[in-house]
Motif scaffolding. Structure first.
Motif, mmCIF file in Angstrom:
data_model
loop_
_atom_site.group_PDB
_atom_site.id
_atom_site.type_symbol
_atom_site.label_atom_id
_atom_site.label_comp_id
_atom_site.label_asym_id
_atom_site.label_seq_id
_atom_site.Cartn_x
_atom_site.Cartn_y
_atom_site.Cartn_z
ATOM 1 N N GLU A 104 77.230 -82.679 12.094
ATOM 2 C CA GLU A 104 76.685 -83.498 11.024
ATOM 3 C C GLU A 104 77.063 -82.936 9.662
ATOM 4 O OE1 GLU A 104 72.555 -83.270 11.899
ATOM 5 O OE2 GLU A 104 72.262 -81.423 10.729
ATOM 6 N N VAL A 105 77.076 -83.824 8.701
ATOM 7 C CA VAL A 105 77.375 -83.446 7.326
ATOM 8 C C VAL A 105 76.174 -83.813 6.468
ATOM 9 C CG1 VAL A 105 78.887 -83.823 5.343
ATOM 10 C CG2 VAL A 105 79.841 -83.780 7.648
ATOM 11 N N ARG A 106 75.727 -82.872 5.619
ATOM 12 C CA ARG A 106 74.565 -83.088 4.755
ATOM 13 C C ARG A 106 75.032 -83.236 3.317
ATOM 14 N NH1 ARG A 106 69.943 -80.982 7.480
ATOM 15 N NH2 ARG A 106 68.964 -80.258 5.561
ATOM 16 N N ARG A 107 74.640 -84.319 2.699
ATOM 17 C CA ARG A 107 74.992 -84.573 1.305
ATOM 18 C C ARG A 107 73.716 -84.688 0.484
ATOM 19 N NH1 ARG A 107 78.529 -87.518 4.468
ATOM 20 N NH2 ARG A 107 80.745 -87.073 4.108
ATOM 21 N N VAL A 108 73.663 -83.974 -0.640
ATOM 22 C CA VAL A 108 72.479 -83.944 -1.492
ATOM 23 C C VAL A 108 72.605 -84.991 -2.589
ATOM 24 C CG1 VAL A 108 71.042 -82.537 -3.001
ATOM 25 C CG2 VAL A 108 72.160 -81.493 -1.008
ATOM 26 N N GLN A 109 71.571 -85.806 -2.723
ATOM 27 C CA GLN A 109 71.515 -86.821 -3.771
ATOM 28 C C GLN A 109 70.211 -86.661 -4.529
ATOM 29 O OE1 GLN A 109 71.820 -90.452 -1.547
ATOM 30 N NE2 GLN A 109 74.046 -90.368 -1.415
ATOM 31 N N ARG A 110 70.204 -87.159 -5.765
ATOM 32 C CA ARG A 110 69.000 -87.116 -6.568
ATOM 33 C C ARG A 110 68.364 -88.498 -6.587
ATOM 34 N NH1 ARG A 110 68.215 -82.808 -9.705
ATOM 35 N NH2 ARG A 110 66.963 -83.973 -11.205
ATOM 36 N N SER A 111 67.025 -88.490 -6.484
ATOM 37 C CA SER A 111 66.303 -89.746 -6.476
ATOM 38 C C SER A 111 64.969 -89.551 -7.153
ATOM 39 C CB SER A 111 66.087 -90.231 -5.033
ATOM 40 O OG SER A 111 65.127 -89.414 -4.398
ATOM 41 N N VAL A 112 64.086 -90.513 -7.015
ATOM 42 C CA VAL A 112 62.762 -90.417 -7.594
ATOM 43 C C VAL A 112 61.996 -89.224 -7.041
ATOM 44 C CG1 VAL A 112 61.753 -91.912 -5.851
ATOM 45 C CG2 VAL A 112 60.642 -91.707 -8.060
ATOM 46 N N PHE A 113 62.390 -88.763 -5.855
ATOM 47 C CA PHE A 113 61.694 -87.653 -5.232
ATOM 48 C C PHE A 113 62.327 -86.306 -5.564
ATOM 49 C CE2 PHE A 113 61.342 -91.333 -2.415
ATOM 50 C CZ PHE A 113 59.972 -91.521 -2.466
ATOM 51 N N GLY A 114 63.364 -86.295 -6.333
ATOM 52 C CA GLY A 114 64.098 -85.063 -6.593
ATOM 53 C C GLY A 114 65.327 -85.025 -5.703
ATOM 54 N N GLN A 115 65.552 -83.910 -5.042
ATOM 55 C CA GLN A 115 66.704 -83.794 -4.151
ATOM 56 C C GLN A 115 66.461 -84.557 -2.861
ATOM 57 O OE1 GLN A 115 67.626 -79.688 -3.488
ATOM 58 N NE2 GLN A 115 68.895 -79.549 -5.303
ATOM 59 N N PHE A 116 67.419 -85.409 -2.524
ATOM 60 C CA PHE A 116 67.339 -86.200 -1.302
ATOM 61 C C PHE A 116 68.556 -85.863 -0.459
ATOM 62 C CE2 PHE A 116 66.065 -89.606 1.372
ATOM 63 C CZ PHE A 116 67.221 -90.180 1.836
ATOM 64 N N VAL A 117 68.323 -85.355 0.756
ATOM 65 C CA VAL A 117 69.408 -84.923 1.632
ATOM 66 C C VAL A 117 69.739 -86.037 2.612
ATOM 67 C CG1 VAL A 117 70.188 -83.200 3.296
ATOM 68 C CG2 VAL A 117 68.664 -82.534 1.423
ATOM 69 N N ASN A 118 70.976 -86.523 2.550
ATOM 70 C CA ASN A 118 71.441 -87.558 3.456
ATOM 71 C C ASN A 118 72.271 -86.910 4.563
ATOM 72 O OD1 ASN A 118 72.070 -90.093 4.505
ATOM 73 N ND2 ASN A 118 73.971 -90.186 3.318
ATOM 74 N N VAL A 119 71.855 -87.103 5.804
ATOM 75 C CA VAL A 119 72.527 -86.496 6.952
ATOM 76 C C VAL A 119 73.282 -87.571 7.714
ATOM 77 C CG1 VAL A 119 72.224 -85.127 9.041
ATOM 78 C CG2 VAL A 119 70.669 -84.809 7.112
ATOM 79 N N SER A 120 74.567 -87.343 7.975
ATOM 80 C CA SER A 120 75.388 -88.296 8.715
ATOM 81 C C SER A 120 76.300 -87.545 9.673
ATOM 82 C CB SER A 120 76.215 -89.160 7.754
ATOM 83 O OG SER A 120 77.070 -88.356 6.968
ATOM 84 N N ALA A 121 76.813 -88.281 10.664
ATOM 85 C CA ALA A 121 77.716 -87.669 11.636
ATOM 86 C C ALA A 121 79.014 -87.235 10.953
ATOM 87 C CB ALA A 121 78.017 -88.634 12.771
ATOM 88 N N CYS A 122 79.504 -86.100 11.358
ATOM 89 C CA CYS A 122 80.756 -85.590 10.794
ATOM 90 C C CYS A 122 81.900 -86.535 11.156
ATOM 91 C CB CYS A 122 81.022 -84.190 11.341
ATOM 92 S SG CYS A 122 82.604 -83.486 10.819
ATOM 93 N N ASP A 123 82.659 -86.965 10.140
ATOM 94 C CA ASP A 123 83.736 -87.920 10.393
ATOM 95 C C ASP A 123 84.978 -87.260 10.981
ATOM 96 O OD1 ASP A 123 84.509 -86.495 8.200
ATOM 97 O OD2 ASP A 123 84.734 -88.212 6.864
ATOM 98 N N ARG A 124 85.056 -85.944 10.924
ATOM 99 C CA ARG A 124 86.231 -85.269 11.472
ATOM 100 C C ARG A 124 86.124 -85.097 12.985
ATOM 101 N NH1 ARG A 124 88.474 -79.124 10.223
ATOM 102 N NH2 ARG A 124 90.426 -79.351 11.399
ATOM 103 N N CYS A 125 84.930 -84.712 13.457
ATOM 104 C CA CYS A 125 84.755 -84.502 14.902
ATOM 105 C C CYS A 125 83.936 -85.598 15.558
ATOM 106 C CB CYS A 125 84.097 -83.148 15.163
ATOM 107 S SG CYS A 125 82.395 -83.035 14.546
ATOM 108 N N ALA A 126 83.615 -86.667 14.768
ATOM 109 C CA ALA A 126 82.833 -87.807 15.265
ATOM 110 C C ALA A 126 81.486 -87.378 15.825
ATOM 111 C CB ALA A 126 83.622 -88.573 16.321
ATOM 112 N N GLY A 127 80.902 -86.336 15.208
ATOM 113 C CA GLY A 127 79.582 -85.891 15.625
ATOM 114 C C GLY A 127 79.575 -84.994 16.844
#
Length: 373
Positions: free
Chosen positions: A166-189
């Protein structure tokens, strides 16, 4: 720009008008967590979430709050920021605990279920049979044993996700830091990359093979019945369990017998004389060893009469008892008569009376007179 909300902002957040900034923040955090669409499946969750953010945006700003207290919702608060630009310090970690949990690389997955069609003769459905079922299914590769890697090599941990899948990407939102977790596109999870794929299966770990399976069909199955063969479907991936195989049974019709649940039905043709005088008829059955069944037809049997022969039907699928054989009588009226037959019928007609008429003359004579007039 005036707010679109129709409710009082203090009521939306559930606080008093004298609430402090800390009380506003606490109420907002609680309600935002409660009504976030990712956690709340209610139909109005998204609308409530938007309303909560709008209320806090106005009341958390001292200048806008003062204007709201003076003019209410009709005040002009300028362009709305929605949920962008807020940072409440630490709340991002709370939100991440709910929505950004680490899932890790994909584990074993179950194989697909398969379905095949199998035809049965009428007798096979009634008494049961052993049939050979052919199926094309995915099985573990015979060369790499399902690993997908060439024998002697091993998959390598993915460098992009460090083997987590999985790949974790940090985004900012109303809650502060928001971590979006998705399957790794290189190894397809998968968490690993096969650098030397198996030459037999191309790195898939499975290969398609045709199999013949012996299946015992129990007596009493009907057209459209379905049998489940556990773990006879496609092989799973990464060591997962096999799927199931479902066998759909289709029964060919019989030339003589018709099936009604656990009963069998046949039509017995008899002559007018047999219906009037009675007879003993040989009734065919599906029991080859038993042969025909003798059925007594009493004198005066009418067309459409039904007789029941016990225990000569279909065995119950889950029991020892059987249905019955239902015999429907079909009185055959001749359409062509020889001169001798006609003479006999005319002689018989002269001595028979029809109670419905009751005038002493035979029915056939009156019909003949009517047509010769």
């Amino acid at each position: 720009m005036a707010t679109a909300s129709k409710r009082d902002f203090y009521e939306v957040l559930g606080v008093e008008r004298s609430a402090s900034a800390e009380e506003l923040k606490s109420a907002f955090r609680k309600l935002a967590m409660q009504y976030h669409p990712d956690r709340n499946s209610a139909a109005d969750a998204a609308e409530r979430f938007k309303e909560i953010g709008e209320a806090y945006e106005i009341l958390s700003d001292p200048e806008k709050r003062a204007r709201y207290d003076q003019y209410g919702p009709s005040a002009d608060f300028g362009p709305s920021r929605g949920f962008e630009g807020f940072d409440f310090g630490g709340f991002g970690d709370i939100f991440d605990a709910f929505f950004g949990g680490r899932r890790g690389a994909r584990g074993p997955s179950r194989g697909e279920d398969l379905r095949v069609r199998q035809e049965l003769k009428f007798e096979e459905a009634v008494f049961g049979a052993e049939k050979e079922v052919r199926v094309s299914r995915l099985e573990d590769c015979t060369v790499c044993s399902g690993s997908g890697a060439e024998p002697g090599t091993q998959p390598e941990a993915c460098g992009q996700c460090a083997g987590s899948g999985e790949v974790r990407r940090v985004q900012r939102s109303v809650f502060g830091q928001f971590v979006n977790v998705s399957a790794c596109d290189r190894c397809a999870g998968e968490g690993a990359i096969i650098t030397s794929p198996c030459g037999n299966c191309g790195g898939l770990g499975r290969e398609r093979r045709n199999r013949r399976l012996q299946v015992k069909v129990p007596g009493g199955v009907d057209d459209g019945s379905q049998m489940r063969l556990s773990a006879e479907g496609d092989a799973g991936q990464r060591g997962g369990p096999r799927g199931n195989l479902y066998v759909e049974l289709h029964v060919k019709p019989h030339k003589v017998f018709e099936r009604e649940g656990d009963d069998l039905r046949i039509s017995l043709p008899i002559t007018v004389a047999q219906a009037a005088l009675g007879t003993t008829a040989a009734i065919p059955t599906l029991d080859v060893e038993e042969g025909d069944e003798a059925l007594e037809i009493p004198p005066g049997t009418q067309a459409g009469s039904v007789f029941r022969v016990r225990k000569r039907g279909v065995p119950h699928l889950r029991g020892r008892s059987r249905g019955d054989l239902i015999v429907g009588v079909d009185v055959q009226v001749p359409t062509k008569l020889s001169a001798e037959q006609r003479a006999l019928f005319e002689e018989l007609d002269g001595v028979l009376e029809t109670p419905a008429v009751g005038n002493g003359r035979g029915f056939f004579s009156r019909v003949k007179d009517a047509f010769s007039a």
